[in-house]
Structure formats: C-alpha cells, structure tokens
Design a protein around this motif. Structure first.
Motif, short mmCIF file in Angstrom:
data_model
loop_
_atom_site.label_atom_id
_atom_site.label_comp_id
_atom_site.label_asym_id
_atom_site.label_seq_id
_atom_site.Cartn_x
_atom_site.Cartn_y
_atom_site.Cartn_z
N THR A 169 6.24 -15.61 3.32
CA THR A 169 5.31 -14.54 3.72
C THR A 169 4.26 -14.35 2.65
O THR A 169 4.55 -14.42 1.45
CB THR A 169 6.09 -13.22 3.90
OG1 THR A 169 7.20 -13.46 4.74
CG2 THR A 169 5.20 -12.15 4.51
N PHE A 170 3.03 -14.10 3.07
CA PHE A 170 1.97 -13.79 2.11
C PHE A 170 1.92 -12.29 1.89
O PHE A 170 2.15 -11.51 2.81
CB PHE A 170 0.61 -14.26 2.64
CG PHE A 170 0.44 -15.74 2.60
CD1 PHE A 170 0.39 -16.48 3.78
CD2 PHE A 170 0.35 -16.42 1.40
CE1 PHE A 170 0.23 -17.86 3.76
CE2 PHE A 170 0.19 -17.80 1.36
CZ PHE A 170 0.14 -18.52 2.54
N ILE A 171 1.56 -11.88 0.67
CA ILE A 171 1.46 -10.45 0.36
C ILE A 171 0.46 -9.77 1.31
O ILE A 171 0.63 -8.62 1.69
CB ILE A 171 1.08 -10.23 -1.13
CG1 ILE A 171 1.15 -8.75 -1.52
CG2 ILE A 171 -0.29 -10.77 -1.44
CD1 ILE A 171 2.54 -8.20 -1.71
N PHE A 172 -0.55 -10.52 1.72
CA PHE A 172 -1.55 -9.96 2.63
C PHE A 172 -0.93 -9.60 3.98
O PHE A 172 -1.39 -8.68 4.66
CB PHE A 172 -2.70 -10.94 2.84
CG PHE A 172 -3.31 -11.43 1.55
CD1 PHE A 172 -3.03 -12.71 1.09
CD2 PHE A 172 -4.12 -10.61 0.79
CE1 PHE A 172 -3.57 -13.16 -0.11
CE2 PHE A 172 -4.67 -11.06 -0.40
CZ PHE A 172 -4.38 -12.33 -0.86
N GLU A 173 0.13 -10.31 4.35
CA GLU A 173 0.80 -10.04 5.63
C GLU A 173 1.67 -8.80 5.56
O GLU A 173 2.09 -8.28 6.59
CB GLU A 173 1.63 -11.26 6.04
CG GLU A 173 0.76 -12.48 6.38
CD GLU A 173 1.55 -13.78 6.46
OE1 GLU A 173 2.60 -13.91 5.79
OE2 GLU A 173 1.09 -14.70 7.15
N PRO A 205 -4.31 -6.27 -1.29
CA PRO A 205 -3.21 -5.74 -0.49
C PRO A 205 -3.09 -4.22 -0.59
O PRO A 205 -3.47 -3.62 -1.59
CB PRO A 205 -1.97 -6.40 -1.09
CG PRO A 205 -2.47 -7.59 -1.82
CD PRO A 205 -3.85 -7.26 -2.27
N VAL A 259 6.39 -4.64 -2.89
CA VAL A 259 5.89 -5.59 -3.88
C VAL A 259 7.06 -6.24 -4.60
O VAL A 259 7.11 -7.46 -4.78
CB VAL A 259 4.97 -4.88 -4.91
CG1 VAL A 259 4.52 -5.86 -5.98
CG2 VAL A 259 3.76 -4.28 -4.21
N HIS A 305 8.81 -8.78 -2.38
CA HIS A 305 7.98 -9.96 -2.17
C HIS A 305 8.13 -10.94 -3.32
O HIS A 305 8.44 -12.12 -3.12
CB HIS A 305 6.52 -9.53 -2.01
CG HIS A 305 5.55 -10.66 -1.85
ND1 HIS A 305 5.48 -11.43 -0.70
CD2 HIS A 305 4.63 -11.18 -2.69
CE1 HIS A 305 4.54 -12.35 -0.85
NE2 HIS A 305 4.01 -12.23 -2.05
N ILE A 347 6.39 -2.19 -12.75
CA ILE A 347 7.18 -3.21 -12.06
C ILE A 347 6.78 -4.63 -12.45
O ILE A 347 7.49 -5.59 -12.11
CB ILE A 347 7.12 -3.08 -10.52
CG1 ILE A 347 5.69 -3.28 -10.01
CG2 ILE A 347 7.69 -1.76 -10.07
CD1 ILE A 347 5.64 -3.37 -8.47
N HIS A 366 3.58 -20.56 -4.81
CA HIS A 366 3.26 -19.44 -3.92
C HIS A 366 2.41 -18.41 -4.64
O HIS A 366 1.37 -17.95 -4.13
CB HIS A 366 4.59 -18.84 -3.42
CG HIS A 366 4.46 -17.83 -2.33
ND1 HIS A 366 5.49 -17.60 -1.43
CD2 HIS A 366 3.48 -16.99 -1.97
CE1 HIS A 366 5.12 -16.65 -0.58
NE2 HIS A 366 3.91 -16.27 -0.89
N GLU A 424 -1.57 -17.18 -4.06
CA GLU A 424 -1.99 -15.79 -3.85
C GLU A 424 -3.00 -15.37 -4.92
O GLU A 424 -3.97 -14.65 -4.64
CB GLU A 424 -0.79 -14.85 -3.81
CG GLU A 424 0.07 -15.09 -2.56
CD GLU A 424 1.14 -14.05 -2.32
OE1 GLU A 424 1.72 -14.08 -1.20
OE2 GLU A 424 1.43 -13.23 -3.21
N SER A 441 -1.57 -6.68 -6.37
CA SER A 441 -0.75 -6.31 -5.21
C SER A 441 -0.30 -4.87 -5.31
O SER A 441 -0.16 -4.17 -4.31
CB SER A 441 0.49 -7.20 -5.12
OG SER A 441 0.14 -8.56 -5.03
N GLY A 468 -3.71 -2.71 -5.71
CA GLY A 468 -4.25 -2.93 -4.38
C GLY A 468 -5.70 -2.50 -4.25
O GLY A 468 -6.37 -2.15 -5.22
N LYS A 469 -6.14 -2.50 -3.02
CA LYS A 469 -7.54 -2.21 -2.71
C LYS A 469 -7.95 -0.84 -3.24
O LYS A 469 -8.97 -0.70 -3.92
CB LYS A 469 -7.69 -2.28 -1.19
CG LYS A 469 -9.09 -2.05 -0.67
CD LYS A 469 -9.08 -2.30 0.83
CE LYS A 469 -10.41 -1.89 1.44
NZ LYS A 469 -10.40 -2.12 2.91
#
Lengths: 482, 442
Positions: A6-10, A44, A51, A54, B81, B108, B112, B339, B342-343
């Motif tokens: 799975t991508f973090i964006f998902e 994300p 997080v 993931h 974290i 992976h 990302e 992540s 985030g945004k």
C-alpha cells in the motif's frame, strides 16, 4: 515476510491529522501572490497510528543484520552496536546547530579524537572527517592528489586503476579531472607487474589501489609498487573498502600509501541505513595535510575550533563538517573494542578462509592462495547444467540468506564474492556452508528449480527490463489504469 | 573473548584444521614482515558503563543553545514517531537494495520519497537522495554540463557561500568555469541575468530563499535561458515549498536543495540529506540511485533500483557522477516526516515560521539598533544591518541561552549584516526575551 504494498497516499483522507503544533498568536503574514505556489503540495493526510503501521509493515519486507548474515564481499556487513543509537540521540549530540562556536568542546573532542585514532590505526598523519561516503572520500583524496601536482607543477594527468577495481575508483578519478589508465590484473586479482611497468610513464600522477585487492588477495608487491610510483613522481591512493583484514595487522601508511579513505560504515560498524548515511574520512601523509578541505579542525592554546578560512586547501566539499552523527558511532566503536581491534582482522581472515576451504569442492575457486577477509568463486564448479551465479544467489533467498556480492569484480564471469565478517559465529558460517552445498547439489539434481528461484520470497524475478524501458518512478507516474 | 567476537578456542582450532594451517598468523604470511604487527596506541576496551560515562562527560562539555538562526540548518520540530521507525533494524542495518526480493522495504520508502519530492518541487522525477544540498547543487552542475556539453556556469552570488565554495571546488577539478552574478539589492534580477548570459553558458544556478533569507522571483528566467540552450537549476529549502512557487512552476530543469529542514536533527552539521529532481527528459542524465515500480514474474507490484546503467558500477570512467552510498536512511526520515506532518502540518509549521520571523523582524527594527538593508520579501529567515558590536550581541544572546544572530561576515559577506531565523519551535516569550537582551547591549 509479508507483502505490504500500500502507498501512504492511499491511506490519506482529507482532514486527517498525524501531528499537533502549539498555537501561536503571531500576526498572520501573507506573502505577495506572485511568489506563491498555486496549490498546496499533495502530501498525505493520515493519523499517527496509521503512519506507524504503514512503515512498520514496510519494514517487514526487509532483511537486516539482526535477521541474518550478509556474506557480501567488499561490504563488511558487521554488527552495528545498539548502544551507538542511544549515544547519538543524546541532546548534546543531536541538537547543536553547526554554527554554534562556544560551548561545543565535547563535540570537537569527538572529531579530534576520532581523527587521531584513525591516523594512528592507518599510519597517516591526519584525517578529515568531512567526506560523506567512500566515493566522496575517493573524490576528495584525488582532489588532494591533483592539488599536490598543481602545486608542484608536474603537469601529470593520468591515474592508474586496476581493471578489478570498484566502479567508484575510475568514476572518482574522472570527476577529479584525471584521465584513467586501466591496469591488467593477474588471475589472482593482483596487479600484473609487467603491465604496471609498461604503463608507468612520466605522465602518471598516481595509482588507486585497494589492499587486499577486490578478490581478497594481499598485494604482495605493494612495497615495490609504492617505491616505483614515488620514484616516478606519483602518489598512491588507498581505497579503504578492504581495510577490515588489516586492522591492527598492517597499516596502509606503512605500505607507502600517501592518501586514503576509510568507509566507517564498513570497517567501523556504523549502520548502512539501506544505502547511507555513511562516512568516508580521508587521511594523508604529513606534507599533504595542508590540502585537506575546509572547514578543518584546529587546536591552539585556546583549545579546539573549526578553521573556516584556511588557505591553500582543495576547498570546501561539504556544507558543514560531514556526518557528525555517523562518526560519533565509529568513535564509540573504537573505544569499545580497544585492543580487540586487532582481533577483528584475525577473525575476519579466519572466517573467510574457513568458508573458502569448506566450499571449494562445490564452487570454482580461481586461486589457491590464502585469502584475507573475502574471496571469489567463479560460479559453480560443475557448470554442466548451466546454473549461473545469479541463479545461486536467488536460490539463497529461499533459504532466508542474503546472497553474496555477484558479478563483481569483473575479472570473473560468474563472480560470487563472499565476506563472512568477524561478528559471524562458526555456527552461522556452518549453516551458510550447508545451504551453499545444498544449492550446488540442487543445481545438479534439479537445475530448473534453481534457475527459476526464488520461490518463497514475497516478490520474485522482477521485470528489470520493463522498469528501465518504461520507468515509473513516482506515484503520479503510474499508468492511469491503476 | 569479547562480546562482538563469537569465536571460542574450540571454534578456532576446528576452523584452522579445515583450512590446513596451524595458526591464524600463518594466514598473514604474505604480508611483508617489516609492516606486520605495528605498534598502535589504542584506548583500553571500554565496557558499556564506561562508554556511556565517557560520552556523558563529553555531553556535559556541550552547552546546547536555542538557535534563532538558520544559515542552511533549521531547528524544525521532529515528530517523535520518526526515531523508533528509522531505528528498526530492518531499515537501519540493511544493505543497499541490490537484491530487490528482500529489500522491498527500502525500495518502497525510496519510491515514496521520490514521489513526495516531485510533488513538493513540481518536477517529474527525483533520485533517492544526495549527501547534502551543497553537493547536490554541484552534481546538478555536472549534470547540466553533460546535457549541454558546455562548461561555463552562471551562479547567483546570493547562494549560501558554502554552497558556492563547494561548487567552485568541484568545478575547478572537473575543468568547469563559474561566473558569480552579484546582486547588490540582495536578490537576483532578470536584468543581471540578461547582461551576463552568453552563448557558452551551460546553466544558471540560483537559490531561493537565498542566503539573506530573501525570496527571489524567477518569472521570465527560464524563457531567456532556454532560448539560449542553457539550463535552469534552482536550489530551494523544501520546507518553504508548502507556500513558495517551486522549481517546476518556474520551468526549471533541475531542482536541488537541502532537506534537513524537514525535521532532521541539527546534529552539529550532519547527517543531512540533499535532494535532486528533474524533468523526465533528463532522467537518464541524473546521478544517484533511482527506484522504479515494475512487476514480478507473477504480476505482483514490485520495486527495484532502475536505470542503473547511468551509475558508477556500470559506467565506471564514463560515469557523470561517482556517487554510490547516499543518505538513504535520511530519505526514510524525511518520508515519515512528510507523512506525519502531511499537507496541513507542513503548511502550518511553515506559516508559524513565517509569522514568527516577521514578528521578530518588526521587534528588532523597533529597538532602533538594526536596519533592513534590502526591504525585500522574506520567509523564515532575514538579514539586518547593524553598526553595533556584533560580538557583544552574540555574547548577550548566548548568556540568555540563544544562538543569535549569525554574523554574515563569517561567510565573507558584508560585515554589518546579521542573520536571524525563526521556526515553529520558537515561542513569542523566547523571541521577546531575545529582543530584550539584544536591545540592552551597550
């Protein structure tokens, strides 16, 4: 291993938050619109536990030194002591701004002490710790070589590099502005002395060597080579990737090397991190110290400080002082080992020769000489079923062992380079030997099974051709159908 | 016996028998006697308790000051974290992912990371990281030389002087030439570029926000450069890309920068992490490792290092770059940071930095001891001029526990200029205290 793809964006949903910041009462500032982006970057929006899950599940798809051994030749994948993580996390070592000049004695002591220890261990006058990796150290070292030739107006532009050398060697020489002349190697990987003398002309600025060489054989002619290079007005560069079997047994400085780098993430146990951060300190003989890059650590009656303005150096090769957090760990490693540093070489060499002797009936050993910390097989001894080194490597994955280095050095078509580091026990080695013998037998009895390996990994026999022909390098580059 | 070395005497004896020698020393008989067994002066073997004591003593000799400066290293918040995740042995101790089947974890996160960098910079593709922002900028120079086959570079004088120094070092040894474009108003203008642009220029290299903290506007730059067959390289602090127009929107060809500002600890200068991103058309000239998505033999999604024919282990002396190990674990760090924040988090942290910096700026001007020499827009960092004793200012701030201001003369710039930077970690109380202390200096 579980295949988690799975991508973090998902996992992202607008409005989710994985952070909190303190509320502030400053007046809100609005910048001129012409300076701003049209839309915020689509990063994300998840939650804290999301997080963690993931990346934790992602980690289950990886192998590490605490999973099992890495018999990778030239990589020296030894145990990375856990205590080093605790030390590096202390506030004093993790929170100081690089431009803080006062109250940093403890930090400067670490730099100066490691520098002194590395100099003593390797027989060099002084080191710079500013270089970030082995290849970076090679570049810096060759810049020092170039600068010395410039200062002495020798006009020499060629560097001799064995054809068995690691790819970074010729690449670094080119980046430093030299021309590369390849030296032939004998079947045991040592320098072909006839070719050496044939190519040693008045335009040779120096030679890059590693000793032991890239197949783990000690370069017996090293003293003769260093005398010849020096007599011809050149300098010797030592690639420290193979330093492990020499720790405490012999020093590159004593062999006649003038410049060298050390890979702290190999010989001195700092973690590989999946591809960095490493550190590639560069050591030099006394008359080359003035060329080491700035900022340079400096000791006077006031104590230690960084000299940012030193004249006559090769210049600056890093923003600040290198990977401080990495070399702090190397320093701790030396303190923990103390005199046991000498045992590292002895056990690394013992391990390598033991594995070599145990497998030479099943794998093709190109040279009978004792090896140092690593050795190379040229594939299986019995090649009648056309099982390649690649197949053997992939079959090892089914047994849960990371393969050795494959297809390097280029001297041997089916190269399989094994380095069983000193932190591996005889039991671990015996397990590895047993598996390698099993695979050799499988190659005879059931070659198709080996050729189609791996069978039990979460992904297998990736389509590398497709990856290169139709690159999908970001989440957004994925074909629309997905 | 030693805790990192598992061999017992029994192990050693058995192994020597298999090898067929009587001692380990026999395995070193090819080393010339005159260099064998040197005298080393090593410390005694420290037990863990002693080791910790030694490092705590060193730590006690360090006084951590609260930074209200940046100059290439910013004190941003690090979510808790991140550390436990990057310290997982599967990430921390793992090797380069050359065997993709058991390195899907590393690949992976690299994928990302590349994805997030391209979204931040609005470029097409990115690599798996560079050593730091300064060497990433130097590598961009090499990349531009390889693409254009030209060797002359225009470099903005508003770059961080250390980055400029690194560029000069790399250029000298590779045989490239640099012309530095001076900007007395503090920001590079299009007029300056037009005057300097000649048909042998490979690329223009710029930085925004620049060394003075000022935001530069590059509207019109790419058109002029591309008409000249020159490339456009922009170095940007990625934390500011929550707000600021990114390299891609300026039609830059290569985007580079220092990603330490994405929560990476200051750690006295490293490890940090450089990033590089470019247009799809130039991907085969980009240095460093690149991770791609493909399929395995069963049609499953799988990650792998790709386009390796660019790299040193294949091209050797034909390679454009010698980079091998990079800052991979820091790429994981930054990916987790982006992540987690985030945004909205990146935006909020940046907005707080922006607001706090302008608050400090106003308060410092209000003391009457400082002037703004530029009067240009800035983000979280700014430069003021003072006729006062800068050393006295630094000492007063230090006595109150602050590292501020930074004297730009240290980097060879105007000796009256001082630099300040504010992040989301600075409170109004801290800034008020700093202003009070600086305002009180004789």
């Amino acid at each position: 291993m579980k295949n988690y793809d799975t991508f973090i964006f998902e996992l992202s949903e607008p409005g989710r938050k994985a952070y909190t910041l303190e509320a502030k009462s400053f007046a809100n500032v609005q910048l001129d619109e012409r300076l701003l982006r049209k839309t915020q970057p689509e990063l994300p929006e998840t939650y804290e536990l999301g997080v963690l899950r993931h990346f934790t599940n992602m980690s289950f798809k990886n192998y590490g030194i605490e999973t099992g051994m890495y018999p990778l030749g030239s990589c020296t994948m030894k145990y990375n002591p856990k205590i080093h993580q605790d030390l590096a996390a202390l506030e004093a070592f993790s929170a100081v701004h690089p431009y803080q000049e006062t109250g940093i004695d403890g930090l400067l002591e670490i730099y100066a002490s490691l520098e002194t220890l590395l100099s003593n261990i390797s027989g060099m006058a002084q080191f710079t710790l500013n270089s970030y990796a082995g290849a970076h150290g090679e570049l810096v070292g060759l810049m020092v070589m170039k600068k010395w030739h410039e200062a002495n107006q020798t006009g020499k532009t060629k560097v001799l590099v064995p054809d068995a050398a690691h790819g970074t060697n010729p690449a670094s020489a080119i980046v430093a502005g030299f021309d590369v002349v390849e030296l032939a190697s004998k079947p045991d990987g040592t320098v072909d002395m006839d070719d050496f003398y044939a190519k040693l002309d008045e335009n040779v600025a120096g030679i890059m060597l590693t000793n032991p060489n890239t197949i783990g054989v000690f370069e017996r002619n090293i003293l003769e080579i260093s005398q010849a290079i020096h007599a011809a007005g050149g300098l010797l560069y030592y690639d420290g990737a193979n330093l492990n079997p020499l720790l405490g047994m012999a020093r590159p400085g004593d062999m006649g090397f003038d410049i060298m780098h050390i890979n702290l993430h190999k010989t001195f146990s700092t973690p590989h991190g999946g591809g960095g951060p490493g550190a590639g300190p560069v050591g030099v003989r006394e008359d080359l110290v003035r060329f080491l890059p700035k900022p340079r650590i400096h000791r006077d009656e006031k104590g230690l400080s960084f000299d940012h303005h030193r004249a006559g150096t090769i210049g600056q090769i890093s923003q600040f002082y290198g990977n401080f957090g990495v070399y702090l760990k190397a320093y701790a490693f030396i303190l923990t080992n103390g005199p046991h540093l000498k045992d590292i070489a002895r056990y690394a060499v013992l391990n390598a020769n033991y594995v070599k002797e145990s497998l030479k009936d099943d794998y093709d050993l190109p040279t009978e000489t004792h090896c140092k910390h690593e050795f190379v097989f040229n594939g299986l001894k019995d090649k009648s079923t056309h099982v390649t080194t690649l197949d053997v490597a992939k079959r090892l994955l089914d047994y849960g062992i990371h393969p050795p280095t494959i297809y390097f050095p280029l001297l041997y078509k089916e190269a399989l380079m094994i380095e069983p580091v000193e932190t591996e026990s005889k039991q671990t080695l015996d397990q590895f030997i047993a598996v390698m013998k099993t695979i050799a037998k499988e190659a005879k009895d059931d070659p198709e099974m080996v050729k189609s390996a791996p069978h039990t990994t979460i992904v297998r026999r990736l389509n590398e051709v497709k990856a290169a022909r139709h690159p999908v390098l970001t989440f957004d580059m994925q074909p629309a159908s997905e | 016996m030693f805790k990192y070395l598992p061999h017992t005497q029994h192990d050693i004896d058995t192994m020597l028998k298999t090898i067929g020698v009587s001692s380990i020393e026999a395995l070193f008989d090819d080393v010339p006697a005159e260099i064998l067994n040197p005298e080393l002066s090593l410390p005694h073997a420290h037990s863990e308790i002693e080791l910790v004591r030694h490092f705590r003593t060193l730590a006690a000799n360090v006084n951590v000051l609260t930074p209200v400066i940046g100059v290439g290293a910013y004190d941003h918040y690090t979510p808790s974290i991140i550390r436990p995740l990057i310290e997982r042995q599967e990430f921390l101790t793992s090797y380069t992912p050359y065997q993709p089947e058991i390195s899907q974890g590393t690949l992976h996160y690299i994928f990302e990371f590349q994805s997030m960098i391209t979204r931040l910079t609005e470029m097409d593709v990115a690599n798996a990281s560079m050593y730091d922002g300064s060497t990433a900028t130097a590598e961009a120079m090499f990349m531009a030389a390889a693409i254009t086959k030209r060797s002359h570079f225009l470099v903005s004088g508003t770059l961080h002087p250390s980055t400029l120094e690194v560029l000069k070092t790399y250029a000298h040894y590779k045989g490239l030439t640099i012309t530095v474009l001076e900007s007395p108003e503090g920001v590079l203008t299009i007029e300056t570029l037009k005057k300097a642009l000649t048909d042998d220029v490979a690329a223009l290299l710029v930085q925004t926000p620049n060394i003075y903290g000022l935001i530069e506007n590059y509207d019109g730059f790419s058109e002029i450069l591309h008409a000249n067959q020159s490339l456009f390289v922009i170095n940007q602090d990625p934390a500011t890309l929550s707000h600021l127009k990114p390299a891609g929107a300026y039609d830059a060809d290569i985007a580079v920068g220092e990603a330490q500002s994405l929560g990476v600890p200051l750690a006295f200068g490293g490890p940090y992490i450089g990033y590089m991103a470019t247009k799809s058309t130039y991907v085969r000239k980009m240095p460093g490792r690149i991770c791609g998505l493909t399929e395995d033999v069963d049609g499953k999604k799988a990650f792998t290092l790709t386009l390796q024919a660019r790299e040193q282990h294949i091209r050797r002396d034909k390679a454009n770059s010698n980079i091998c190990s990079n800052q991979s674990l820091l790429a994981l760090f930054v990916t987790i940071y982006l992540s987690t924040m985030g945004k909205e988090g990146l935006y909020e942290a940046s907005q707080q930095s922006l607001d706090g910096a302008h608050y400090l700026y106003d308060a410092l001007l209000h003391t009457g001891r400082f002037k703004d020499p530029f009067n240009q827009p800035f983000f979280k960092e700014f430069t003021l001029a003072t006729d006062g004793d800068i050393t006295a200012l630094k000492q007063a701030a230090q006595a109150a526990g602050f590292l501020a201001p930074f004297a730009l003369s240290q980097l060879g710039l105007n000796e009256k200029y001082v630099s300040f930077a504010v992040t989301e970690k600075r409170t109004q109380a801290e800034l008020d205290r700093l202003v009070h202390v600086l305002g009180g200096v004789q």
